[in-house]
Design an enzyme around this catalytic site. Structure first.
Site, PDB file in Angstrom:
ATOM      1  N   SER A  92       6.426 -12.875  10.418  1.00  0.00           N
ATOM      2  CA  SER A  92       6.004 -13.158   9.206  1.00  0.00           C
ATOM      3  C   SER A  92       5.984 -14.765   9.183  1.00  0.00           C
ATOM      4  O   SER A  92       7.254 -15.141   9.682  1.00  0.00           O
ATOM      5  CB  SER A  92       6.630 -12.664   8.022  1.00  0.00           C
ATOM      6  OG  SER A  92       6.256 -13.217   6.963  1.00  0.00           O
ATOM      7  N   TYR A  94      15.199 -10.587   4.470  1.00  0.00           N
ATOM      8  CA  TYR A  94      13.894 -10.487   5.179  1.00  0.00           C
ATOM      9  C   TYR A  94      13.556 -11.570   6.079  1.00  0.00           C
ATOM     10  O   TYR A  94      13.032 -11.483   7.190  1.00  0.00           O
ATOM     11  CB  TYR A  94      12.885 -10.590   3.997  1.00  0.00           C
ATOM     12  CG  TYR A  94      11.459 -10.253   4.515  1.00  0.00           C
ATOM     13  CD1 TYR A  94      11.011  -9.060   4.800  1.00  0.00           C
ATOM     14  CD2 TYR A  94      10.531 -11.212   4.376  1.00  0.00           C
ATOM     15  CE1 TYR A  94       9.856  -8.977   5.351  1.00  0.00           C
ATOM     16  CE2 TYR A  94       9.299 -11.341   4.778  1.00  0.00           C
ATOM     17  CZ  TYR A  94       8.862  -9.939   5.487  1.00  0.00           C
ATOM     18  OH  TYR A  94       7.578 -10.025   5.895  1.00  0.00           O
TER      19      TYR A  94
HETATM   20  N1  LIG Z   1       1.487  -8.073   3.571  1.00  0.00           N
HETATM   21  C1  LIG Z   1       1.727  -9.375   3.793  1.00  0.00           C
HETATM   22  O1  LIG Z   1       1.475 -10.083   3.020  1.00  0.00           O
HETATM   23  C2  LIG Z   1       2.626  -9.467   5.031  1.00  0.00           C
HETATM   24  C3  LIG Z   1       3.114 -10.671   5.132  1.00  0.00           C
HETATM   25  C4  LIG Z   1       3.793 -11.277   6.292  1.00  0.00           C
HETATM   26  C5  LIG Z   1       4.108 -10.414   6.988  1.00  0.00           C
HETATM   27  N2  LIG Z   1       4.007  -9.011   6.909  1.00  0.00           N
HETATM   28  C6  LIG Z   1       4.539  -8.047   7.570  1.00  0.00           C
HETATM   29  O2  LIG Z   1       3.422  -7.150   7.961  1.00  0.00           O
HETATM   30  C7  LIG Z   1       4.010  -5.793   8.259  1.00  0.00           C
HETATM   31  C8  LIG Z   1       3.109  -4.917   7.306  1.00  0.00           C
HETATM   32  O3  LIG Z   1       3.256  -5.372   5.839  1.00  0.00           O
HETATM   33  P1  LIG Z   1       2.236  -4.298   4.931  1.00  0.00           P
HETATM   34  O4  LIG Z   1       2.196  -5.541   3.802  1.00  0.00           O
HETATM   35  O5  LIG Z   1       1.126  -4.053   5.465  1.00  0.00           O
HETATM   36  O6  LIG Z   1       3.105  -3.207   4.597  1.00  0.00           O
HETATM   37  P2  LIG Z   1       2.962  -1.976   3.504  1.00  0.00           P
HETATM   38  O7  LIG Z   1       1.588  -1.938   2.978  1.00  0.00           O
HETATM   39  O8  LIG Z   1       4.070  -2.297   2.546  1.00  0.00           O
HETATM   40  O9  LIG Z   1       3.624  -0.852   4.509  1.00  0.00           O
HETATM   41  C9  LIG Z   1       2.938   0.263   4.546  1.00  0.00           C
HETATM   42  C10 LIG Z   1       3.316   1.044   5.637  1.00  0.00           C
HETATM   43  O10 LIG Z   1       4.550   0.986   6.069  1.00  0.00           O
HETATM   44  C11 LIG Z   1       5.083   2.511   5.975  1.00  0.00           C
HETATM   45  N3  LIG Z   1       6.580   2.412   5.781  1.00  0.00           N
HETATM   46  C12 LIG Z   1       7.304   1.591   4.860  1.00  0.00           C
HETATM   47  N4  LIG Z   1       8.638   1.996   4.961  1.00  0.00           N
HETATM   48  C13 LIG Z   1       8.722   2.735   5.851  1.00  0.00           C
HETATM   49  C14 LIG Z   1       9.792   3.445   6.408  1.00  0.00           C
HETATM   50  N5  LIG Z   1      11.107   3.200   5.907  1.00  0.00           N
HETATM   51  N6  LIG Z   1       9.729   4.244   7.415  1.00  0.00           N
HETATM   52  C15 LIG Z   1       8.561   4.463   7.928  1.00  0.00           C
HETATM   53  N7  LIG Z   1       7.519   4.082   7.357  1.00  0.00           N
HETATM   54  C16 LIG Z   1       7.556   3.109   6.655  1.00  0.00           C
HETATM   55  C17 LIG Z   1       4.304   3.031   4.845  1.00  0.00           C
HETATM   56  O11 LIG Z   1       4.414   4.626   4.911  1.00  0.00           O
HETATM   57  P3  LIG Z   1       4.836   5.277   3.917  1.00  0.00           P
HETATM   58  O12 LIG Z   1       4.033   4.885   2.623  1.00  0.00           O
HETATM   59  O13 LIG Z   1       4.221   6.701   4.460  1.00  0.00           O
HETATM   60  O14 LIG Z   1       6.477   5.290   3.761  1.00  0.00           O
HETATM   61  C18 LIG Z   1       3.030   2.404   5.054  1.00  0.00           C
HETATM   62  O15 LIG Z   1       2.352   3.305   6.265  1.00  0.00           O
HETATM   63  C19 LIG Z   1       5.354  -5.797   7.710  1.00  0.00           C
HETATM   64  O16 LIG Z   1       6.301  -5.767   8.770  1.00  0.00           O
HETATM   65  C20 LIG Z   1       5.547  -6.853   6.933  1.00  0.00           C
HETATM   66  O17 LIG Z   1       6.691  -7.493   6.903  1.00  0.00           O
HETATM   67  C21 LIG Z   1       3.135  -8.769   5.638  1.00  0.00           C
END
Ligand SMILES: NC(=O)c1ccc[n+]([C@@H]2O[C@H](COP(=O)([O-])OP(=O)(O)OC[C@H]3O[C@@H](n4cnc5c(N)ncnc54)[C@H](OP(=O)(O)O)[C@@H]3O)[C@@H](O)[C@H]2O)c1
Length: 256
Positions: free
Chosen positions: A201, A213
């Site tokens: 990130s 984080y």
């Molecule tokens: N979104 C952003 O703006 C952004 C920016 C920078 C970096 N990132 C990085 O990108 C990645 C994905 O981000 P996102 O925003 O797409 O994530 P998200 O929507 O919050 O995550 C969704 C997925 O993660 C699973 N999950 C969450 N906690 C879990 C756990 N403890 N064990 C197993 N599964 C888990 C959820 O499954 P369940 O619902 O079944 O638990 C779901 O499938 C992360 O590493 C984040 O740090 C995101």
């Protein structure tokens, strides 16, 4: 030394200092410009234009299966769709079995590939033996370490339930990608091919409002770099003859 000589030598040393400062300023400006061009022009050009027109890697040649953590929503689900569209079978790993079943069905219907699901909560550390067992027989070509969690608070000590929260973030963001690499990497090295994508990130530069984080994402980037440096030229079958055709690589920094 008369007065004129003193003034002249003062002038010279002043001019030398000015020249030096001008040079430092010039070099700094050029470096800033290069960074700006790289970030604002080259990276978008590479990602959004070159990647579309250049022939991509045939991912299926890396292995039949792609494994994605945090696969039922957000970026992880996006990866599942893109990889399935390229013909890879998918292993979805997430917490909720209902969501897993729903997304698995969606992907099977849309792309006609084989989809397996694995329910695991990355807060725990006793899930990895089971994951290793499930993946042992699969020909894994791509691993996407996507799962991640965050908390945004004003400062470190204002984190609610700090001991539990910080432990959770480190387990989900750092332990998960480390252990998943440890599980999948030996097989990839054995085959001499494979891609690991670790989702970091921009937060890795250090957001004061999310110190744990940010630091965890810095770990993701750093471990990725170290693994790449250690293993990009290695593999069980590597030798002088096949060195050039060795296709194992780790895709490291995926900046979101
Ligand atoms: N979104 C952003 O703006 C952004 C920016 C920078 C970096 N990132 C990085 O990108 C990645 C994905 O981000 P996102 O925003 O797409 O994530 P998200 O929507 O919050 O995550 C969704 C997925 O993660 C699973 N999950 C969450 N906690 C879990 C756990 N403890 N064990 C197993 N599964 C888990 C959820 O499954 P369940 O619902 O079944 O638990 C779901 O499938 C992360 O590493 C984040 O740090 C995101």
């Amino acid at each position: 030394m008369d007065t004129l000589e003193v003034i002249y030598s003062e002038f010279l040393s002043h001019t030398n200092n000015c020249n030096l400062l001008t040079l430092v300023g010039l070099v700094t400006t050029i470096l800033c410009l290069i960074t700006l061009i790289r970030v604002l022009v080259w990276t978008p050009f590479k990602l959004y234009f070159l990647a579309q027109v250049l022939p991509g890697v045939d991912l299926k040649k890396l292995g039949k299966w792609a494994v994605i953590t945090g696969a039922t929503g957000g970026i992880g689900k996006g990866y599942c769709k893109v990889l399935a569209e390229k013909g890879m079978n998918i292993v979805l790993i997430s917490r909720s079995s209902e969501k897993l079943a729903k997304v698995a069905e969606e992907i099977r219907e849309a792309y006609g590939v084989v989809v397996r699901t694995l329910t695991a909560d990355f807060h725990s550390t006793d899930i990895y033996e089971r994951i290793e067992e499930e993946l042992r027989e699969l020909d894994v070509g791509v691993l996407v370490n996507n799962v991640g969690t965050s908390n945004v608070t004003a400062t470190f000590l204002k984190t609610t339930n700090i001991l539990q929260t910080t432990t959770d973030i480190l387990h989900v963001n750092c332990v998960s990608m480390t252990n998943m690499c440890a599980i999948v990497l030996p097989q990839m090295l054995h085959k001499d091919k494979g891609v690991i994508i670790n989702i970091s990130s921009i937060g890795r530069i250090g957001f004061l409002g999310a110190p744990v984080y940010s630091s965890s994402k810095s770990y993701v980037s750093k471990l990725s770099e170290c693994l790449q440096r250690t293993y990009r030229n290695s593999g069980k079958h590597q030798n002088q003859e096949n060195k050039k055709s060795f296709s194992f690589s780790i895709c490291i920094k995926f900046k979101v």
